[in-house]
Design an enzyme around this catalytic site. Structure first.
Site, PDB file in Angstrom:
ATOM      1  CG  ASP A  43      -2.243  -2.528   7.296  1.00  0.00           C
ATOM      2  OD1 ASP A  43      -3.442  -2.717   7.612  1.00  0.00           O
ATOM      3  OD2 ASP A  43      -1.818  -1.748   6.448  1.00  0.00           O
ATOM      4  CE  LYS A  75     -10.152  -0.925   3.766  1.00  0.00           C
ATOM      5  NZ  LYS A  75      -9.269   0.223   4.076  1.00  0.00           N
ATOM      6  CD1 TRP A 112      -2.604   1.716   0.493  1.00  0.00           C
ATOM      7  CD2 TRP A 112      -2.106   1.823   2.547  1.00  0.00           C
ATOM      8  NE1 TRP A 112      -3.404   2.612   0.926  1.00  0.00           N
ATOM      9  CE2 TRP A 112      -3.136   2.936   2.523  1.00  0.00           C
ATOM     10  CE3 TRP A 112      -1.492   1.927   4.036  1.00  0.00           C
ATOM     11  CZ2 TRP A 112      -3.394   3.681   3.015  1.00  0.00           C
ATOM     12  CZ3 TRP A 112      -1.929   2.834   4.800  1.00  0.00           C
ATOM     13  CH2 TRP A 112      -2.855   3.722   4.376  1.00  0.00           C
TER      14      TRP A 112
HETATM   15  N1  PLA Z   1      -3.796  -0.408   5.033  1.00  0.00           N
HETATM   16  C1  PLA Z   1      -3.895  -1.027   3.968  1.00  0.00           C
HETATM   17  C2  PLA Z   1      -3.334  -1.962   3.293  1.00  0.00           C
HETATM   18  C3  PLA Z   1      -4.923  -0.320   3.217  1.00  0.00           C
HETATM   19  O1  PLA Z   1      -5.370  -0.806   1.783  1.00  0.00           O
HETATM   20  C4  PLA Z   1      -5.560   0.791   3.771  1.00  0.00           C
HETATM   21  C5  PLA Z   1      -6.536   1.626   2.911  1.00  0.00           C
HETATM   22  C6  PLA Z   1      -5.097   1.217   5.117  1.00  0.00           C
HETATM   23  C7  PLA Z   1      -4.245   0.434   5.702  1.00  0.00           C
HETATM   24  C8  PLA Z   1      -5.852   2.454   5.654  1.00  0.00           C
HETATM   25  O2  PLA Z   1      -7.322   2.472   5.658  1.00  0.00           O
HETATM   26  P1  PLA Z   1      -8.013   3.453   6.740  1.00  0.00           P
HETATM   27  O3  PLA Z   1      -7.015   4.225   7.347  1.00  0.00           O
HETATM   28  O4  PLA Z   1      -9.051   4.163   5.946  1.00  0.00           O
HETATM   29  O5  PLA Z   1      -8.364   2.393   7.828  1.00  0.00           O
HETATM   30  N2  PLA Z   1      -6.213   1.606   1.482  1.00  0.00           N
HETATM   31  C9  PLA Z   1      -7.294   2.213   0.539  1.00  0.00           C
HETATM   32  C10 PLA Z   1      -7.566   3.425   0.735  1.00  0.00           C
HETATM   33  C11 PLA Z   1      -8.718   1.293   0.634  1.00  0.00           C
HETATM   34  C12 PLA Z   1      -6.516   4.405   1.243  1.00  0.00           C
HETATM   35  O6  PLA Z   1      -5.478   4.411   0.308  1.00  0.00           O
HETATM   36  O7  PLA Z   1      -6.580   5.268   1.857  1.00  0.00           O
HETATM   37  C13 PLA Z   1      -6.933   1.955  -0.917  1.00  0.00           C
HETATM   38  O8  PLA Z   1      -7.492   2.087  -1.788  1.00  0.00           O
HETATM   39  O9  PLA Z   1      -5.665   1.278  -0.937  1.00  0.00           O
END
Ligand code: PLA
Length: 438
Positions: free
Chosen positions: A248, A284, A167
């Site tokens: 995570d 989610k 991510w």
């Molecule tokens: N960790 C991972 C692996 C994630 O994909 C995301 C969110 C988070 C943490 C953090 O989410 P939160 O803080 O909202 O609980 N990833 C998303 C959104 C869904 C983003 O980038 O913020 C994504 O589209 O990858």
């Protein structure tokens, strides 16, 4: 200030292109639009994920489709508030005894206890032995950041290994927390699967004690998870080298539709009695994206250490945001503590996971029907919210320009943003991209 000083100051200011002070305004430097304190700033690029939504919002096309950010949509393409969340909110509103006092620094106690139970399991020995400290944080990101800050201050080894790829926010969160970020091999583009050998080699040569970031399930962006046997090998290697696991868990329940199955990796590491950190998000799995509700748990060797860890976490949190917000955590606690609402949640969660899985099959079938060149079986094999398509950035740009389909430039698409009515449009776009573009 004497009159000669004043005229010298005026000359200096004129030289700098700033109006000189009048005799009535000499106590402070005047501000001027031409000389902002921030005029040296460059325009920063949009975030690689959230910026996709910004671009999408600007596009007037009626057929536009946002498959960038991982946000669940219904078959009608609408955001979903779970029925059980509406019920819990109604219950909270009706309860006149509820007030808006500050929460403690660590958040809502009931929420913390229930969150630990959800990820570690109701019968977890670590919970029973009071070896777990859990603090409510601002969703997954906030939990990762608080955990990172804590490690940066109190852990002897400030190197964290993150998977390649991962991510996009991970490296930023941990670097700003004061950790030094390194990567371990994870994904093999040739097989579109796990580079297990590379992973073992990289963790095997990591310095002893290094922190390792692991996606608990539904790896983002690849949708590729280790098997349970592979997790077991990873666990053995990490424990033998004293590597510290930092999980995570942003998609518990989204990978398989089953909350316990998606927590297996974490529970394996807790079952051996060793220490670990876990960042949980309810964005989610409860659809609480904007409520920013999550938790950081640190599993320690003893209850005594856990107590001291918690006392230090409070020192991390207090100057950052003082204490967390009350509403989202109250919703989660209401659902987790009530058997009936909990069951309703698991049914709604399973329905979301199933809809995503069904989209995988529909997209695969649509590409097959078009005779799109290439092997697309990874669409079905990958797990969770995303498909890592293998499309390159030129092909992505082509799909955005010609088909108004928005996705991250690494070729990741959010399957949760797709529906039976839009799958044909996406398949047309992919077909055109691989046959005409890049
Ligand atoms: N960790 C991972 C692996 C994630 O994909 C995301 C969110 C988070 C943490 C953090 O989410 P939160 O803080 O909202 O609980 N990833 C998303 C959104 C869904 C983003 O980038 O913020 C994504 O589209 O990858």
């Amino acid at each position: 200030m004497g009159s000669s000083d004043r005229s010298r100051l005026g000359a200096l200011l004129r030289h700098l292109g700033v109006e000189g002070p009048t005799s009535s305004s000499i106590s402070a430097f005047p501000t001027s639009a031409a000389h902002s304190a921030f005029s040296h700033l460059l325009q920063a690029p949009e975030d690689p994920i959230l910026g996709v939504t910004v671009a999408f919002n600007k596009d007037p096309s009626p057929v536009k489709l946002n498959l960038g950010v991982g946000a669940y949509r219904t078959e009608e393409g609408k955001p979903l508030v779970l029925n059980v969340v509406r019920r819990a909110e109604q219950q909270l509103v009706n309860d006149r005894s509820r007030v808006k006092e500050y929460l403690p620094i660590v958040g809502l106690a009931e929420f913390n206890k229930l969150s630990a139970k959800l990820i570690f399991g109701a019968d977890s020995p670590a919970i029973r032995e009071n070896r777990v400290t859990t603090v409510q944080c601002l969703s997954g990101t906030g939990s990762l950041r608080v955990g990172g800050e804590f490690l940066g201050r109190h852990y002897h080894q400030r190197i964290i290994y993150i998977p390649l790829p991962t991510w996009g926010n991970h490296p930023k969160v941990f670097t700003l927390a004061g950790l030094s970020v390194k990567t371990y091999r994870y994904y093999d583009p040739a097989t579109r699967g796990l580079n297990f050998q590379g992973l073992l080699e990289d963790l095997g040569t990591a310095p002893s004690g290094a922190i390792v970031l692991l996606h608990a399930c539904a790896h983002n962006p690849t949708g590729v998870d280790p098997t349970l046997e592979q997790w077991e090998q990873i666990r053995q290697l990490m424990r033998s080298k004293g590597l510290l696991p930092f999980f995570d868990s942003a998609y518990q329940g989204f990978a398989s539709g089953n909350l316990d199955a998606d927590a297996q990796s974490v529970r394996m590491f807790v079952a051996d009695g060793g220490e670990c950190l876990v960042a949980q998000s309810y964005a989610k799995n409860m659809g609480l994206y904007g409520e920013r509700v999550g938790a950081l748990s640190i599993v320690c060797n003893t209850a005594d250490v856990a107590g001291r860890v918690e006392s230090q976490l409070k020192l991390v949190i207090r100057p950052m945001y003082s204490n967390p917000p009350i509403h989202g955590a109250s919703i989660v606690a209401a659902i987790l503590k009530d058997r009936d609402m909990y069951n309703e949640w698991t049914i709604e969660l399973k329905a979301m996971a199933d809809r995503i899985i069904s989209m995988r099959h529909q997209l695969f079938d649509a590409l097959h029907a078009r005779g799109t060149p290439g092997d697309w079986s990874h669409i079905i094999k990958q797990i969770g919210m995303f498909t890592f398509t293998g499309l390159n950035s030129e092909q992505v740009a082509f799909m955005t320009k010609e088909f108004h389909i928005y996705m991250t430039s690494d070729g990741r698409i959010s399957m949760a943003g797709l529906s039976s009515t839009t799958v044909a449009h996406l398949a047309d776009a992919i077909h055109a991209a691989v046959t005409h573009a890049g």
